[in-house]
Design a protein around this motif. Structure first.
Motif, PDB file in Angstrom:
ATOM      1  N   TYR A 285       0.827  -1.211   0.000  1.00  0.00           N
ATOM      2  CA  TYR A 285       0.000   0.000   0.000  1.00  0.00           C
ATOM      3  C   TYR A 285       0.862   1.262   0.000  1.00  0.00           C
ATOM      4  CZ  TYR A 285      -4.074  -2.932   0.639  1.00  0.00           C
ATOM      5  OH  TYR A 285      -5.062  -3.852   0.446  1.00  0.00           O
ATOM      6  N   LYS A 288       1.431   2.055  -3.610  1.00  0.00           N
ATOM      7  CA  LYS A 288       0.265   2.727  -4.185  1.00  0.00           C
ATOM      8  C   LYS A 288       0.233   4.197  -3.760  1.00  0.00           C
ATOM      9  CE  LYS A 288      -2.843  -1.231  -4.713  1.00  0.00           C
ATOM     10  NZ  LYS A 288      -3.235  -0.959  -6.106  1.00  0.00           N
ATOM     11  N   LEU A 289       0.595   4.450  -2.493  1.00  0.00           N
ATOM     12  CA  LEU A 289       0.659   5.826  -2.001  1.00  0.00           C
ATOM     13  C   LEU A 289       1.681   6.639  -2.791  1.00  0.00           C
ATOM     14  CD1 LEU A 289       0.005   7.977   0.288  1.00  0.00           C
ATOM     15  CD2 LEU A 289       2.045   7.069   1.426  1.00  0.00           C
ATOM     16  N   SER A 290       2.854   6.060  -3.040  1.00  0.00           N
ATOM     17  CA  SER A 290       3.920   6.788  -3.741  1.00  0.00           C
ATOM     18  C   SER A 290       3.513   7.161  -5.152  1.00  0.00           C
ATOM     19  CB  SER A 290       5.209   5.953  -3.768  1.00  0.00           C
ATOM     20  OG  SER A 290       5.098   4.850  -4.654  1.00  0.00           O
ATOM     21  N   LYS A 291       2.550   6.428  -5.720  1.00  0.00           N
ATOM     22  CA  LYS A 291       2.069   6.741  -7.060  1.00  0.00           C
ATOM     23  C   LYS A 291       1.024   7.855  -7.040  1.00  0.00           C
ATOM     24  CE  LYS A 291       4.590   3.990  -9.441  1.00  0.00           C
ATOM     25  NZ  LYS A 291       5.633   4.573 -10.327  1.00  0.00           N
ATOM     26  N   THR A 292       0.193   7.862  -5.994  1.00  0.00           N
ATOM     27  CA  THR A 292      -0.851   8.899  -5.922  1.00  0.00           C
ATOM     28  C   THR A 292      -0.358  10.166  -5.233  1.00  0.00           C
ATOM     29  OG1 THR A 292      -1.697   7.978  -3.842  1.00  0.00           O
ATOM     30  CG2 THR A 292      -2.674   7.162  -5.886  1.00  0.00           C
ATOM     31  N   GLN A 293       0.667  10.030  -4.383  1.00  0.00           N
ATOM     32  CA  GLN A 293       1.248  11.168  -3.665  1.00  0.00           C
ATOM     33  C   GLN A 293       2.766  11.161  -3.910  1.00  0.00           C
ATOM     34  OE1 GLN A 293      -0.715  13.310  -1.779  1.00  0.00           O
ATOM     35  NE2 GLN A 293      -2.548  12.143  -2.313  1.00  0.00           N
ATOM     36  N   TYR A 300       8.381   6.594   1.278  1.00  0.00           N
ATOM     37  CA  TYR A 300       8.068   5.190   1.025  1.00  0.00           C
ATOM     38  C   TYR A 300       9.323   4.357   0.844  1.00  0.00           C
ATOM     39  CZ  TYR A 300       6.888   0.926  -1.403  1.00  0.00           C
ATOM     40  OH  TYR A 300       6.813  -0.395  -1.768  1.00  0.00           O
ATOM     41  N   PHE A 337      -1.169   6.170   3.693  1.00  0.00           N
ATOM     42  CA  PHE A 337      -1.913   5.242   2.827  1.00  0.00           C
ATOM     43  C   PHE A 337      -3.251   4.836   3.436  1.00  0.00           C
ATOM     44  CE2 PHE A 337       0.907   1.604   4.492  1.00  0.00           C
ATOM     45  CZ  PHE A 337      -0.096   0.902   5.149  1.00  0.00           C
ATOM     46  N   VAL A 341      -5.024   6.125   0.066  1.00  0.00           N
ATOM     47  CA  VAL A 341      -5.119   5.023  -0.898  1.00  0.00           C
ATOM     48  C   VAL A 341      -6.531   4.444  -0.858  1.00  0.00           C
ATOM     49  CG1 VAL A 341      -4.303   2.711  -1.493  1.00  0.00           C
ATOM     50  CG2 VAL A 341      -2.666   4.461  -0.753  1.00  0.00           C
ATOM     51  N   MET A 343      -9.524   2.059  -0.739  1.00  0.00           N
ATOM     52  CA  MET A 343      -9.708   0.655  -0.356  1.00  0.00           C
ATOM     53  C   MET A 343     -11.190   0.390  -0.180  1.00  0.00           C
ATOM     54  SD  MET A 343      -6.845   0.043   2.642  1.00  0.00           S
ATOM     55  CE  MET A 343      -5.404   1.096   2.767  1.00  0.00           C
ATOM     56  N   TYR A 348     -10.083  -2.296   3.890  1.00  0.00           N
ATOM     57  CA  TYR A 348      -9.593  -1.310   4.852  1.00  0.00           C
ATOM     58  C   TYR A 348      -9.516  -1.916   6.254  1.00  0.00           C
ATOM     59  CZ  TYR A 348      -9.336   2.886   7.760  1.00  0.00           C
ATOM     60  OH  TYR A 348      -8.961   3.830   8.689  1.00  0.00           O
TER      61      TYR A 348
END
Length: 382
Positions: A285, A288-293, A300, A337, A341, A343, A348
């Protein structure tokens, strides 16, 4: 004077429980109340953390010489200039008692993390209490965590886009603790490197390979190489290379030194499973965070390398010290995340349950009532 069997375990645990509850409450307030209340919650968290952490007495094997430094009996050999400057300001300019120095150290650390949370407030409800739970070594490796505070200030400056201030803070880090060069290099690497991975599968696979196939006998390759290094003239490195087995192999296991048994043996199977699952969760996760933020990419990848270091080194002292330069990113990544992120509801709650089991249950609740190796004392117990 530095006996470890003093202090009241009841007082110790009541204060720690109060601190965790305060950080939970303040984290919730920062995340869900109007941003105009940030300063109020931040001040409450800073005061409670600084006092309860800073007033601990004899809080680890390193405490004695940092205490001696603050009372004018220097025991830190060849202290780095900024560390020496800070101690002299506290002791010889402000004439504060030694315990005020430890409160200041704790305030600088939590204050830096709170500044970062000011920029990502939604993460605070998870990140603030997790910072306390995930960095227990701050009690012992005091000067390293003092230097780490400036890594966190540098990350705050990075998020603000102030590169000049960022590099000023990074320059201060090794002038407090020279091993901080490791954190500086990792910080610069992951704030400048453009990583184009499209999936976390490779990162998860890297962790699984180390987890299942790393053999402690591999340490002998490193210790043999270090023992053969010629570092005449550098007394710090000379000490590490001459006693490489003590610092970089199983011989240096903190659990082995303190309890006579390896930490892995002392852990329950269920706790081992929760560690494994929580690491997978953070890697997956967090990616995924590093891609959206993308501004949190550095956080990360530093958290990821902290996991790898811990997987390889366990509680071997030298690896643990490298791990502690990076692990503070983990609560920030987890908090972020859990908030950013997407979920599904069941997903979650599964993730939240794993995080709770590892860090809140095994990392805190199950420990309630136990006596830490350095005792339960506060300054009024000495």
């Amino acid at each position: 004077m530095f006996a470890t069997n003093i202090g009241d375990p009841f007082t110790y645990w009541i204060l720690r429980i109060i601190l965790l509850l305060v950080l939970l409450y303040c984290g919730w307030g920062i995340s869900y109340r109007n941003e105009k209340f940030f300063n109020l919650y931040a001040i409450i968290a800073l005061v409670f953390y600084s006092l309860i952490q800073g007033l601990r007495w004899n809080r680890g094997v390193d405490y004695h010489h940092y205490y001696s430094d603050l009372i004018g009996r220097w025991e830190t050999p060849d202290p780095e200039p900024v560390y020496e400057f800070i101690v002299n300001i506290i002791s010889n300019v402000l004439y504060l008692p030694y315990w005020a120095g430890f409160i200041i150290y704790s305030a600088l650390l939590i204050g830096a993390f709170l500044l970062v949370l000011k920029l990502v407030p939604k993460a605070a409800v998870w990140a603030l209490p997790l910072f306390f739970l995930i960095t227990p070594s701050s009690e012992n490796i005091i000067r390293q965590y003092l230097a780490l505070a400036f890594v966190i200030y540098a990350f705050y400056a990075y998020l603000k886009g102030n590169k000049l201030l960022q590099y000023i803070f990074l320059a201060i880090v090794p002038l407090i603790h020279v091993s901080g060069l490791f954190a500086v290099v990792m910080f610069i690497l992951f704030t400048n490197l453009k990583i184009r991975l499209k999936s976390p599968i490779g990162l998860v696979a890297g962790y699984l390979l180390l987890y299942f196939f790393w053999n402690d006998s591999f340490f002998s390759l490193l210790t043999d190489s270090l023992s053969n290094l010629n570092v005449d003239g550098d007394h710090r490195m000379l000490g590490y290379t001459e006693d490489a087995g003590r610092w970089f192999s199983e011989e240096g296991s903190i659990g082995l030194v303190l309890t006579g048994e390896k930490t892995k043996i002392a852990m329950s199977r269920l706790s081992i499973v929760t560690i494994f699952l929580s690491n997978i969760v953070i890697i997956y996760y967090g990616f995924k965070l590093s891609k959206t933020q993308p501004q949190l990419q550095c956080a990360y990848y530093c958290a990821y390398f902290a996991i790898l270091i811990k997987t390889v080194g366990g509680d071997i002292e030298m690896y643990a010290r490298f791990y502690n330069w990076l692990v503070w990113f983990s609560p920030l990544v987890i908090g972020a995340f859990m908030c950013f992120v997407p979920m599904k509801k069941l997903e979650y709650w599964i993730v939240a349950s794993i995080i709770f089991a590892q860090f809140f249950f095994y990392g805190f609740i199950r420990q309630i009532g136990t006596i830490p190796f350095a005792g339960c004392a506060f300054v009024w117990d000495q």
